[in-house]
Motif scaffolding. Sequence first.
Motif, mmCIF file in Angstrom:
data_model
loop_
_atom_site.group_PDB
_atom_site.id
_atom_site.type_symbol
_atom_site.label_atom_id
_atom_site.label_comp_id
_atom_site.label_asym_id
_atom_site.label_seq_id
_atom_site.Cartn_x
_atom_site.Cartn_y
_atom_site.Cartn_z
ATOM 1 N N PRO A 1 -31.964 22.922 -3.130
ATOM 2 C CA PRO A 1 -31.240 21.903 -3.826
ATOM 3 C C PRO A 1 -30.489 21.135 -2.846
ATOM 4 O O PRO A 1 -29.709 21.676 -2.024
ATOM 5 C CB PRO A 1 -30.596 22.421 -4.963
ATOM 6 C CG PRO A 1 -30.002 24.074 -4.354
ATOM 7 C CD PRO A 1 -31.042 24.289 -3.504
ATOM 8 N N TYR B 1 -27.866 17.721 -2.892
ATOM 9 C CA TYR B 1 -27.449 16.415 -3.583
ATOM 10 C C TYR B 1 -26.358 15.983 -2.534
ATOM 11 O O TYR B 1 -25.738 16.460 -1.951
ATOM 12 C CB TYR B 1 -26.528 17.226 -4.774
ATOM 13 C CG TYR B 1 -25.556 15.911 -5.299
ATOM 14 C CD1 TYR B 1 -26.169 14.949 -5.790
ATOM 15 C CD2 TYR B 1 -24.248 15.990 -5.406
ATOM 16 C CE1 TYR B 1 -25.633 13.855 -6.628
ATOM 17 C CE2 TYR B 1 -23.362 15.028 -6.065
ATOM 18 C CZ TYR B 1 -24.029 13.925 -6.541
ATOM 19 O OH TYR B 1 -23.523 12.885 -7.186
ATOM 20 N N GLU C 1 -27.201 15.267 0.818
ATOM 21 C CA GLU C 1 -26.956 16.132 1.996
ATOM 22 C C GLU C 1 -27.537 15.463 3.250
ATOM 23 O O GLU C 1 -28.162 15.990 3.971
ATOM 24 C CB GLU C 1 -27.840 17.224 1.572
ATOM 25 C CG GLU C 1 -26.945 18.413 0.485
ATOM 26 C CD GLU C 1 -25.810 19.144 0.987
ATOM 27 O OE1 GLU C 1 -25.348 18.687 2.131
ATOM 28 O OE2 GLU C 1 -25.358 19.843 0.208
ATOM 29 N N ASP D 1 -31.308 16.193 -5.990
ATOM 30 C CA ASP D 1 -30.932 16.197 -7.270
ATOM 31 C C ASP D 1 -30.179 14.920 -7.520
ATOM 32 O O ASP D 1 -28.787 14.916 -7.782
ATOM 33 C CB ASP D 1 -29.663 17.578 -7.319
ATOM 34 C CG ASP D 1 -29.080 17.583 -8.746
ATOM 35 O OD1 ASP D 1 -29.858 17.108 -9.551
ATOM 36 O OD2 ASP D 1 -27.972 18.197 -8.622
ATOM 37 N N ALA E 1 -28.228 23.732 0.951
ATOM 38 C CA ALA E 1 -28.827 22.781 1.909
ATOM 39 C C ALA E 1 -27.616 22.995 3.186
ATOM 40 O O ALA E 1 -27.922 22.369 4.431
ATOM 41 C CB ALA E 1 -28.778 21.691 1.472
ATOM 42 N N ASP E 2 -26.638 23.489 2.970
ATOM 43 C CA ASP E 2 -25.517 23.297 3.975
ATOM 44 C C ASP E 2 -25.637 24.626 4.908
ATOM 45 O O ASP E 2 -24.757 24.647 5.739
ATOM 46 C CB ASP E 2 -24.258 23.266 3.428
ATOM 47 C CG ASP E 2 -23.772 24.380 2.496
ATOM 48 O OD1 ASP E 2 -24.648 25.490 2.254
ATOM 49 O OD2 ASP E 2 -23.009 24.471 1.730
ATOM 50 N N GLN F 1 -24.794 27.585 4.657
ATOM 51 C CA GLN F 1 -23.670 28.551 4.585
ATOM 52 C C GLN F 1 -24.234 29.870 4.466
ATOM 53 O O GLN F 1 -23.721 30.870 4.970
ATOM 54 C CB GLN F 1 -22.737 28.219 3.244
ATOM 55 C CG GLN F 1 -21.947 27.167 3.615
ATOM 56 C CD GLN F 1 -20.865 26.799 2.667
ATOM 57 O OE1 GLN F 1 -21.009 26.678 1.297
ATOM 58 N NE2 GLN F 1 -19.531 27.374 2.942
ATOM 59 N N LYS G 1 -10.256 29.413 -3.041
ATOM 60 C CA LYS G 1 -11.623 29.778 -3.345
ATOM 61 C C LYS G 1 -12.056 31.212 -3.573
ATOM 62 O O LYS G 1 -12.778 31.689 -4.515
ATOM 63 C CB LYS G 1 -12.659 29.101 -2.199
ATOM 64 C CG LYS G 1 -14.103 29.349 -2.997
ATOM 65 C CD LYS G 1 -14.650 27.850 -2.659
ATOM 66 C CE LYS G 1 -16.246 27.864 -3.350
ATOM 67 N NZ LYS G 1 -16.868 26.842 -3.448
ATOM 68 N N SER H 1 -18.209 19.806 0.482
ATOM 69 C CA SER H 1 -18.782 20.637 -0.396
ATOM 70 C C SER H 1 -19.128 19.695 -1.836
ATOM 71 O O SER H 1 -18.348 18.714 -1.909
ATOM 72 C CB SER H 1 -17.577 21.348 -0.882
ATOM 73 O OG SER H 1 -18.091 22.013 -2.110
ATOM 74 N N LYS H 2 -20.285 20.014 -2.333
ATOM 75 C CA LYS H 2 -20.634 19.197 -3.603
ATOM 76 C C LYS H 2 -20.145 19.813 -4.853
ATOM 77 O O LYS H 2 -20.536 19.599 -5.883
ATOM 78 C CB LYS H 2 -21.891 18.803 -3.321
ATOM 79 C CG LYS H 2 -22.785 18.310 -2.055
ATOM 80 C CD LYS H 2 -21.996 17.207 -1.740
ATOM 81 C CE LYS H 2 -22.709 16.449 -0.473
ATOM 82 N NZ LYS H 2 -22.312 17.033 0.719
HETATM 83 N N1 UDP Z 1 -25.898 20.623 -5.183
HETATM 84 C C1 UDP Z 1 -26.733 20.040 -5.969
HETATM 85 N N2 UDP Z 1 -26.472 19.380 -7.004
HETATM 86 C C2 UDP Z 1 -24.956 19.177 -7.205
HETATM 87 C C3 UDP Z 1 -24.144 19.696 -6.562
HETATM 88 C C4 UDP Z 1 -24.431 20.623 -5.551
HETATM 89 O O1 UDP Z 1 -28.055 20.276 -5.910
HETATM 90 O O2 UDP Z 1 -24.665 18.482 -8.245
HETATM 91 C C5 UDP Z 1 -26.313 21.451 -4.052
HETATM 92 C C6 UDP Z 1 -25.891 21.193 -2.785
HETATM 93 O O3 UDP Z 1 -26.738 20.149 -1.983
HETATM 94 C C7 UDP Z 1 -25.825 22.336 -1.964
HETATM 95 C C8 UDP Z 1 -25.840 23.370 -3.251
HETATM 96 O O4 UDP Z 1 -25.932 22.885 -4.358
HETATM 97 O O5 UDP Z 1 -27.223 22.682 -1.469
HETATM 98 C C9 UDP Z 1 -24.550 24.199 -3.150
HETATM 99 O O6 UDP Z 1 -23.528 23.093 -3.071
HETATM 100 P P1 UDP Z 1 -22.287 23.241 -1.934
HETATM 101 O O7 UDP Z 1 -22.763 23.745 -0.759
HETATM 102 O O8 UDP Z 1 -21.745 21.706 -2.004
HETATM 103 O O9 UDP Z 1 -21.134 24.179 -2.918
HETATM 104 P P2 UDP Z 1 -19.930 25.192 -2.236
HETATM 105 O O10 UDP Z 1 -20.957 25.927 -1.179
HETATM 106 O O11 UDP Z 1 -18.944 24.425 -1.543
HETATM 107 O O12 UDP Z 1 -19.767 26.148 -3.310
#
Ligand code: UDP
Length: 323
Positions: free
Chosen positions: A13, A15, A17, A52, A106-107, A109, A143, A215-216
């Motif tokens: 997914p 968003y 990115e 998304d 997508a990041d 991690q 977190k 972060s999203k």
């Molecule tokens: N993402 C999405 N829709 C949203 C928010 C996030 O598809 O409304 C996706 C984002 O692109 C990423 C994944 O969800 O691939 C996880 O988000 P993020 O890495 O920002 O979250 P974190 O790792 O900071 O919890």
Amino acid sequence: MNPGNPTVYLVIPCYNEEEALPETVRRLTDKLHAMEAAGLANEKSRMLLVDDGSKDGTWELISRLNQDNPYVEGVKLAHNRGHQNALLCGLMTAMESCDCAISLDADLQDDVDALDQFVAKYKEGCDVVYGVRNKRDTDTWFKRTTAEGFYKVMKLLGVDVVFNHADYRLMSRRALEGLSEYREVNLFLRGMVPLIGYRSDYVYYDRHERIAGESKYPLKKMIALALDGISSFSVKPLKLISNFGIIVSVLSVFGLLYALISYFAGWAVSGWTAIVCSIWLLGGLQMLCLGVVGGYIGKIYSEVKARPRYRVEEHLTKEKKQG
Ligand code: UDP
Ligand code: MG
């Protein structure tokens, strides 16, 4: 289950990115290539990027990648529906063409090198493989504490979630078909997947820093996800109200005694006894009644969800003997 090399779909997914995607796609292309060479994936394996409803150039980027890169497929959602919905859309789309699908962020991690182990477990016969974080030292203290606290609260409320597992997981085609039978709208995938059943296993990995962008998932979205997780999977909060009501009602008897003693001993100002007795008793009874109403609402809630009641894992039959 396909015993040869499976068709693996990586579902991602995205968003906003556009900063992270080029590098992500480059690394996953190499990875899919290596997996093909190692006999872990066949040539039909792909990555499925789900946009998304991004507001930046993510979709233009995905379309371009789709033309240039033989591994990239894309789906565009009409508006931003949130990570869980985008992920479900990706998984349901991948289900049509894959033997197994692995969801990742997508990041990057989630450690890309762990992908081999996911597929290896799938080949051993697992239908669901959960990615579990070894340690959380790349997360901030806040977190880490809130996330781990959340898993503990979920356990206390009787929800079957895998500790420190986010949405990095492999699901076989039949597990995806199982997931497709869950009709609920408030999605909390990491709570739903364990309900599907089938053989599952874990893969442990180290979580990295985000490769690019921000972060999203701000705190607001995290709290919303946590509350969804609790209210979509547990009716225990309703039971707690009932129990609390019973406790207050019982305590009110002692309050009553105290108030009566005060009255007869002449300590109380006139009118106080009646007020105090009714506050305690009525408070307790009201809570108890709320709990009873809550009990019925809890039932309605599970009926409305209309989750599948069972799923057959294997079915052994015997040919009828002729004659
Ligand atoms: N993402 C999405 N829709 C949203 C928010 C996030 O598809 O409304 C996706 C984002 O692109 C990423 C994944 O969800 O691939 C996880 O988000 P993020 O890495 O920002 O979250 P974190 O790792 O900071 O919890
Ligand atoms: Mg992330």
